[in-house]
Design a protein around this motif. Sequence first.
Motif, PDB file in Angstrom:
ATOM      1  N   LYS A  91     -23.411  -4.482  22.633  1.00  0.00           N
ATOM      2  CA  LYS A  91     -22.977  -5.876  22.491  1.00  0.00           C
ATOM      3  C   LYS A  91     -23.804  -6.606  21.426  1.00  0.00           C
ATOM      4  CE  LYS A  91     -21.231  -6.824  27.139  1.00  0.00           C
ATOM      5  NZ  LYS A  91     -21.467  -7.652  28.338  1.00  0.00           N
ATOM      6  N   LEU A  92     -25.103  -6.352  21.405  1.00  0.00           N
ATOM      7  CA  LEU A  92     -25.970  -6.996  20.417  1.00  0.00           C
ATOM      8  C   LEU A  92     -25.602  -6.543  19.008  1.00  0.00           C
ATOM      9  CD1 LEU A  92     -28.387  -8.805  19.738  1.00  0.00           C
ATOM     10  CD2 LEU A  92     -29.879  -6.843  20.215  1.00  0.00           C
ATOM     11  N   ASN A  93     -25.366  -5.250  18.823  1.00  0.00           N
ATOM     12  CA  ASN A  93     -25.001  -4.747  17.498  1.00  0.00           C
ATOM     13  C   ASN A  93     -23.621  -5.245  17.070  1.00  0.00           C
ATOM     14  OD1 ASN A  93     -27.400  -3.429  16.942  1.00  0.00           O
ATOM     15  ND2 ASN A  93     -26.720  -1.528  17.902  1.00  0.00           N
ATOM     16  N   LEU A  94     -22.699  -5.394  18.000  1.00  0.00           N
ATOM     17  CA  LEU A  94     -21.396  -5.948  17.661  1.00  0.00           C
ATOM     18  C   LEU A  94     -21.521  -7.420  17.239  1.00  0.00           C
ATOM     19  CD1 LEU A  94     -19.149  -4.337  20.427  1.00  0.00           C
ATOM     20  CD2 LEU A  94     -19.137  -3.817  17.977  1.00  0.00           C
ATOM     21  N   ALA A  95     -22.410  -8.141  17.910  1.00  0.00           N
ATOM     22  CA  ALA A  95     -22.647  -9.537  17.531  1.00  0.00           C
ATOM     23  C   ALA A  95     -23.273  -9.610  16.139  1.00  0.00           C
ATOM     24  CB  ALA A  95     -23.559 -10.218  18.560  1.00  0.00           C
ATOM     25  N   LEU A  96     -24.140  -8.678  15.803  1.00  0.00           N
ATOM     26  CA  LEU A  96     -24.708  -8.631  14.456  1.00  0.00           C
ATOM     27  C   LEU A  96     -23.611  -8.377  13.435  1.00  0.00           C
ATOM     28  CD1 LEU A  96     -27.956  -6.538  14.939  1.00  0.00           C
ATOM     29  CD2 LEU A  96     -27.825  -8.829  13.967  1.00  0.00           C
ATOM     30  N   ASP A  97     -22.729  -7.428  13.722  1.00  0.00           N
ATOM     31  CA  ASP A  97     -21.637  -7.117  12.801  1.00  0.00           C
ATOM     32  C   ASP A  97     -20.683  -8.294  12.644  1.00  0.00           C
ATOM     33  OD1 ASP A  97     -22.552  -4.596  12.194  1.00  0.00           O
ATOM     34  OD2 ASP A  97     -21.198  -3.560  13.575  1.00  0.00           O
ATOM     35  N   ALA A  98     -20.582  -9.133  13.664  1.00  0.00           N
ATOM     36  CA  ALA A  98     -19.685 -10.282  13.607  1.00  0.00           C
ATOM     37  C   ALA A  98     -20.221 -11.387  12.682  1.00  0.00           C
ATOM     38  CB  ALA A  98     -19.440 -10.847  15.005  1.00  0.00           C
ATOM     39  N   LEU A  99     -21.545 -11.371  12.440  1.00  0.00           N
ATOM     40  CA  LEU A  99     -22.114 -12.337  11.510  1.00  0.00           C
ATOM     41  C   LEU A  99     -21.631 -11.978  10.110  1.00  0.00           C
ATOM     42  CD1 LEU A  99     -25.813 -12.468  12.726  1.00  0.00           C
ATOM     43  CD2 LEU A  99     -24.050 -14.162  13.152  1.00  0.00           C
ATOM     44  N   LYS A 100     -21.023 -12.898   9.442  1.00  0.00           N
ATOM     45  CA  LYS A 100     -20.507 -12.627   8.094  1.00  0.00           C
ATOM     46  C   LYS A 100     -21.610 -12.862   7.077  1.00  0.00           C
ATOM     47  CE  LYS A 100     -16.507 -11.773   9.752  1.00  0.00           C
ATOM     48  NZ  LYS A 100     -16.238 -10.437  10.143  1.00  0.00           N
ATOM     49  N   ARG A 101     -22.063 -11.807   6.469  1.00  0.00           N
ATOM     50  CA  ARG A 101     -23.115 -11.895   5.443  1.00  0.00           C
ATOM     51  C   ARG A 101     -22.699 -11.106   4.258  1.00  0.00           C
ATOM     52  NH1 ARG A 101     -26.544 -15.940   6.252  1.00  0.00           N
ATOM     53  NH2 ARG A 101     -26.996 -16.119   8.418  1.00  0.00           N
TER      54      ARG A 101
ATOM     55  N   PRO B 204     -31.093   1.546  10.073  1.00  0.00           N
ATOM     56  CA  PRO B 204     -32.072   0.464  10.232  1.00  0.00           C
ATOM     57  C   PRO B 204     -31.442  -0.903  10.485  1.00  0.00           C
ATOM     58  CG  PRO B 204     -32.621   1.824   8.341  1.00  0.00           C
ATOM     59  CD  PRO B 204     -31.279   2.270   8.827  1.00  0.00           C
ATOM     60  N   ARG B 205     -30.187  -1.097  10.091  1.00  0.00           N
ATOM     61  CA  ARG B 205     -29.541  -2.400  10.257  1.00  0.00           C
ATOM     62  C   ARG B 205     -29.058  -2.654  11.680  1.00  0.00           C
ATOM     63  NH1 ARG B 205     -23.769  -2.148   9.135  1.00  0.00           N
ATOM     64  NH2 ARG B 205     -23.960  -4.212   8.262  1.00  0.00           N
ATOM     65  N   TYR B 206     -29.212  -1.658  12.544  1.00  0.00           N
ATOM     66  CA  TYR B 206     -28.799  -1.788  13.948  1.00  0.00           C
ATOM     67  C   TYR B 206     -30.000  -1.658  14.872  1.00  0.00           C
ATOM     68  CZ  TYR B 206     -23.898  -1.287  12.623  1.00  0.00           C
ATOM     69  OH  TYR B 206     -22.658  -1.481  12.080  1.00  0.00           O
ATOM     70  N   PHE B 207     -29.875  -2.284  16.037  1.00  0.00           N
ATOM     71  CA  PHE B 207     -30.853  -2.067  17.089  1.00  0.00           C
ATOM     72  C   PHE B 207     -30.603  -0.678  17.657  1.00  0.00           C
ATOM     73  CE2 PHE B 207     -30.926  -6.630  16.777  1.00  0.00           C
ATOM     74  CZ  PHE B 207     -32.262  -6.924  16.982  1.00  0.00           C
ATOM     75  N   TRP B 208     -31.679   0.023  17.945  1.00  0.00           N
ATOM     76  CA  TRP B 208     -31.579   1.361  18.510  1.00  0.00           C
ATOM     77  C   TRP B 208     -31.734   1.267  20.012  1.00  0.00           C
ATOM     78  CZ3 TRP B 208     -35.426   4.280  14.801  1.00  0.00           C
ATOM     79  CH2 TRP B 208     -34.932   4.213  13.496  1.00  0.00           C
ATOM     80  N   GLY B 209     -30.978   2.058  20.727  1.00  0.00           N
ATOM     81  CA  GLY B 209     -31.031   2.052  22.182  1.00  0.00           C
ATOM     82  C   GLY B 209     -32.091   2.993  22.720  1.00  0.00           C
ATOM     83  N   ARG B 210     -32.083   3.082  23.999  1.00  0.00           N
ATOM     84  CA  ARG B 210     -32.996   3.998  24.677  1.00  0.00           C
ATOM     85  C   ARG B 210     -32.569   5.431  24.365  1.00  0.00           C
ATOM     86  NH1 ARG B 210     -35.143   3.396  30.830  1.00  0.00           N
ATOM     87  NH2 ARG B 210     -36.870   4.815  30.494  1.00  0.00           N
ATOM     88  N   PRO B 211     -33.506   6.329  24.121  1.00  0.00           N
ATOM     89  CA  PRO B 211     -33.128   7.714  23.811  1.00  0.00           C
ATOM     90  C   PRO B 211     -32.308   8.343  24.929  1.00  0.00           C
ATOM     91  CG  PRO B 211     -35.461   7.366  23.404  1.00  0.00           C
ATOM     92  CD  PRO B 211     -34.956   6.137  24.098  1.00  0.00           C
ATOM     93  N   SER B 212     -31.433   9.228  24.540  1.00  0.00           N
ATOM     94  CA  SER B 212     -30.593   9.939  25.495  1.00  0.00           C
ATOM     95  C   SER B 212     -31.073  11.372  25.634  1.00  0.00           C
ATOM     96  CB  SER B 212     -29.140   9.930  25.006  1.00  0.00           C
ATOM     97  OG  SER B 212     -28.342  10.718  25.854  1.00  0.00           O
ATOM     98  N   ALA B 213     -31.047  11.861  26.864  1.00  0.00           N
ATOM     99  CA  ALA B 213     -31.479  13.240  27.117  1.00  0.00           C
ATOM    100  C   ALA B 213     -30.286  14.169  27.308  1.00  0.00           C
ATOM    101  CB  ALA B 213     -32.363  13.273  28.358  1.00  0.00           C
TER     102      ALA B 213
END
Length: 191
Positions: free
Chosen positions: A181-191, A63-72
Amino acid sequence: MKQTLRPAVTLFVLLTALTGLAYPLLTTGIGKLLFPAQVAGSLIVQDGRTVGSELIGQQFTEPRYFWGRPSATIPMPYNAAASGGTNLGPLNPALADAVHTRIAALKAADPGNTAPIPVDLVTASASGLDPHISPAAAQYQAARVARARQLAPAEVAALIGRHTEPPQWGLFGEARVNVLKLNLALDALKR
Protein backbone atom coordinates in the motif's frame (compact mmCIF):
# COMPACT_ATOMS: atom_id res chain seq x y z
CA MET A 1 -22.32 -58.32 9.60
CA LYS A 2 -24.85 -56.44 7.46
CA GLN A 3 -26.46 -55.07 10.61
CA THR A 4 -23.10 -53.64 11.74
CA LEU A 5 -21.89 -52.41 8.36
CA ARG A 6 -25.04 -50.58 7.25
CA PRO A 7 -25.19 -48.08 10.18
CA ALA A 8 -21.44 -47.44 9.86
CA VAL A 9 -21.65 -46.70 6.14
CA THR A 10 -24.77 -44.58 6.61
CA LEU A 11 -23.11 -42.57 9.38
CA PHE A 12 -19.95 -42.18 7.26
CA VAL A 13 -21.94 -40.84 4.27
CA LEU A 14 -24.04 -38.55 6.48
CA LEU A 15 -21.05 -37.08 8.30
CA THR A 16 -19.10 -36.70 5.05
CA ALA A 17 -21.99 -34.75 3.53
CA LEU A 18 -22.41 -32.67 6.67
CA THR A 19 -18.77 -31.86 7.45
CA GLY A 20 -17.34 -32.09 3.94
CA LEU A 21 -20.03 -30.26 2.00
CA ALA A 22 -22.71 -28.53 4.08
CA TYR A 23 -20.48 -26.94 6.72
CA PRO A 24 -17.85 -25.54 4.28
CA LEU A 25 -20.57 -24.17 1.99
CA LEU A 26 -22.39 -22.57 4.93
CA THR A 27 -19.27 -20.94 6.41
CA THR A 28 -18.09 -19.73 3.00
CA GLY A 29 -21.53 -18.26 2.28
CA ILE A 30 -21.66 -16.47 5.63
CA GLY A 31 -18.11 -15.21 5.07
CA LYS A 32 -19.01 -13.85 1.63
CA LEU A 33 -22.01 -12.03 3.08
CA LEU A 34 -20.23 -10.52 6.08
CA PHE A 35 -16.65 -10.13 4.79
CA PRO A 36 -16.68 -10.14 0.98
CA ALA A 37 -13.27 -8.49 0.47
CA GLN A 38 -11.51 -10.75 2.95
CA VAL A 39 -13.07 -13.93 1.53
CA ALA A 40 -11.88 -12.87 -1.93
CA GLY A 41 -8.30 -12.60 -0.63
CA SER A 42 -8.15 -8.92 0.42
CA LEU A 43 -7.05 -8.10 -3.11
CA ILE A 44 -5.86 -4.64 -4.06
CA VAL A 45 -7.24 -3.60 -7.44
CA GLN A 46 -5.88 -0.56 -9.22
CA ASP A 47 -7.07 0.66 -12.62
CA GLY A 48 -9.13 -2.53 -13.03
CA ARG A 49 -6.08 -4.74 -12.48
CA THR A 50 -5.24 -6.80 -9.41
CA VAL A 51 -1.83 -5.70 -8.12
CA GLY A 52 -1.61 -7.85 -5.00
CA SER A 53 -3.13 -8.71 -1.68
CA GLU A 54 -3.09 -6.80 1.58
CA LEU A 55 -2.19 -10.07 3.30
CA ILE A 56 0.76 -11.36 1.27
CA GLY A 57 4.03 -9.49 0.87
CA GLN A 58 5.71 -8.82 -2.44
CA GLN A 59 9.37 -8.47 -3.28
CA PHE A 60 10.60 -4.94 -3.97
CA THR A 61 14.29 -4.50 -4.72
CA GLU A 62 14.51 -1.14 -6.48
CA PRO A 63 15.85 1.74 -4.35
CA ARG A 64 12.77 3.83 -5.21
CA TYR A 65 10.53 1.42 -3.28
CA PHE A 66 10.27 0.46 0.35
CA TRP A 67 11.49 -3.08 0.87
CA GLY A 68 9.43 -5.52 2.89
CA ARG A 69 10.38 -8.11 5.40
CA PRO A 70 12.49 -10.89 3.85
CA SER A 71 10.66 -13.99 2.75
CA ALA A 72 11.84 -17.50 3.56
CA THR A 73 9.63 -19.23 1.00
CA ILE A 74 11.06 -21.25 -1.85
CA PRO A 75 11.58 -21.53 -4.78
CA MET A 76 10.73 -17.81 -4.98
CA PRO A 77 10.13 -15.10 -2.36
CA TYR A 78 6.58 -14.56 -1.10
CA ASN A 79 5.37 -17.85 -2.58
CA ALA A 80 1.98 -18.27 -0.90
CA ALA A 81 1.94 -21.97 -1.79
CA ALA A 82 5.07 -22.51 0.30
CA SER A 83 4.28 -20.51 3.41
CA GLY A 84 6.58 -21.21 6.30
CA GLY A 85 9.62 -19.98 8.11
CA THR A 86 13.17 -21.15 7.71
CA ASN A 87 13.17 -23.04 11.01
CA LEU A 88 16.76 -21.92 11.48
CA GLY A 89 17.67 -21.51 15.13
CA PRO A 90 19.42 -18.39 16.44
CA LEU A 91 22.76 -20.21 16.58
CA ASN A 92 22.51 -21.66 13.09
CA PRO A 93 25.31 -20.30 10.84
CA ALA A 94 22.94 -20.25 7.84
CA LEU A 95 20.68 -17.75 9.66
CA ALA A 96 23.66 -15.56 10.55
CA ASP A 97 24.86 -15.69 6.92
CA ALA A 98 21.41 -14.72 5.63
CA VAL A 99 21.17 -11.80 8.07
CA HIS A 100 24.67 -10.57 7.13
CA THR A 101 23.77 -10.77 3.43
CA ARG A 102 20.60 -8.74 4.03
CA ILE A 103 22.51 -6.16 6.07
CA ALA A 104 25.07 -5.83 3.27
CA ALA A 105 22.27 -5.32 0.70
CA LEU A 106 20.65 -2.59 2.82
CA LYS A 107 23.99 -0.83 3.33
CA ALA A 108 24.84 -1.09 -0.38
CA ALA A 109 21.49 0.48 -1.30
CA ASP A 110 22.02 3.38 1.13
CA PRO A 111 25.72 3.63 2.12
CA GLY A 112 25.27 6.92 3.98
CA ASN A 113 22.65 5.53 6.36
CA THR A 114 24.34 4.87 9.70
CA ALA A 115 21.14 4.29 11.70
CA PRO A 116 20.67 0.91 13.36
CA ILE A 117 18.91 -1.50 10.99
CA PRO A 118 15.53 -2.67 12.36
CA VAL A 119 15.45 -6.41 12.88
CA ASP A 120 12.38 -6.92 10.70
CA LEU A 121 14.37 -5.84 7.64
CA VAL A 122 16.85 -8.69 8.05
CA THR A 123 14.79 -11.57 9.48
CA ALA A 124 11.91 -13.46 7.88
CA SER A 125 8.57 -13.86 9.60
CA ALA A 126 7.16 -17.23 10.64
CA SER A 127 5.00 -17.42 7.52
CA GLY A 128 7.56 -15.95 5.14
CA LEU A 129 4.73 -13.87 3.64
CA ASP A 130 4.47 -10.89 5.98
CA PRO A 131 3.19 -7.83 4.07
CA HIS A 132 4.07 -5.40 6.88
CA ILE A 133 7.15 -3.77 8.29
CA SER A 134 7.51 -1.74 11.45
CA PRO A 135 7.31 2.06 11.26
CA ALA A 136 11.01 2.06 12.27
CA ALA A 137 11.85 -0.12 9.24
CA ALA A 138 9.95 2.29 6.99
CA GLN A 139 11.70 5.31 8.52
CA TYR A 140 15.08 3.59 8.06
CA GLN A 141 14.41 3.42 4.31
CA ALA A 142 12.76 6.85 3.94
CA ALA A 143 15.88 8.81 2.97
CA ARG A 144 16.84 6.30 0.26
CA VAL A 145 13.33 6.32 -1.22
CA ALA A 146 13.14 10.14 -1.07
CA ARG A 147 16.48 10.49 -2.90
CA ALA A 148 15.59 7.89 -5.53
CA ARG A 149 12.25 9.59 -6.23
CA GLN A 150 13.53 13.15 -5.81
CA LEU A 151 10.99 13.82 -3.07
CA ALA A 152 11.35 15.88 0.08
CA PRO A 153 12.14 13.65 3.08
CA ALA A 154 9.26 15.28 4.98
CA GLU A 155 6.84 14.24 2.20
CA VAL A 156 7.97 10.61 2.45
CA ALA A 157 7.80 10.72 6.26
CA ALA A 158 4.25 12.06 6.07
CA LEU A 159 3.30 9.27 3.66
CA ILE A 160 4.69 6.71 6.10
CA GLY A 161 2.66 8.31 8.87
CA ARG A 162 -0.55 8.11 6.82
CA HIS A 163 0.07 4.43 6.07
CA THR A 164 0.98 3.37 9.60
CA GLU A 165 -1.73 1.08 10.94
CA PRO A 166 -2.31 0.95 14.71
CA PRO A 167 -2.31 -2.30 16.70
CA GLN A 168 -5.33 -4.51 15.94
CA TRP A 169 -8.33 -3.02 17.78
CA GLY A 170 -5.86 -0.82 19.62
CA LEU A 171 -4.71 -3.81 21.71
CA PHE A 172 -3.05 -6.61 19.78
CA GLY A 173 0.31 -6.48 18.07
CA GLU A 174 2.36 -3.48 17.12
CA ALA A 175 1.91 -0.55 14.77
CA ARG A 176 2.76 -1.62 11.23
CA VAL A 177 3.07 -0.37 7.66
CA ASN A 178 1.73 -2.34 4.70
CA VAL A 179 4.60 -2.19 2.18
CA LEU A 180 2.49 -2.72 -0.95
CA LYS A 181 0.00 0.00 0.00
CA LEU A 182 2.84 2.41 0.83
CA ASN A 183 4.61 1.72 -2.48
CA LEU A 184 1.35 2.15 -4.40
CA ALA A 185 0.84 5.50 -2.68
CA LEU A 186 4.37 6.49 -3.73
CA ASP A 187 3.61 5.52 -7.33
CA ALA A 188 0.42 7.59 -7.17
CA LEU A 189 2.46 10.73 -6.47
CA LYS A 190 2.96 12.38 -9.84
CA ARG A 191 6.59 13.41 -10.19
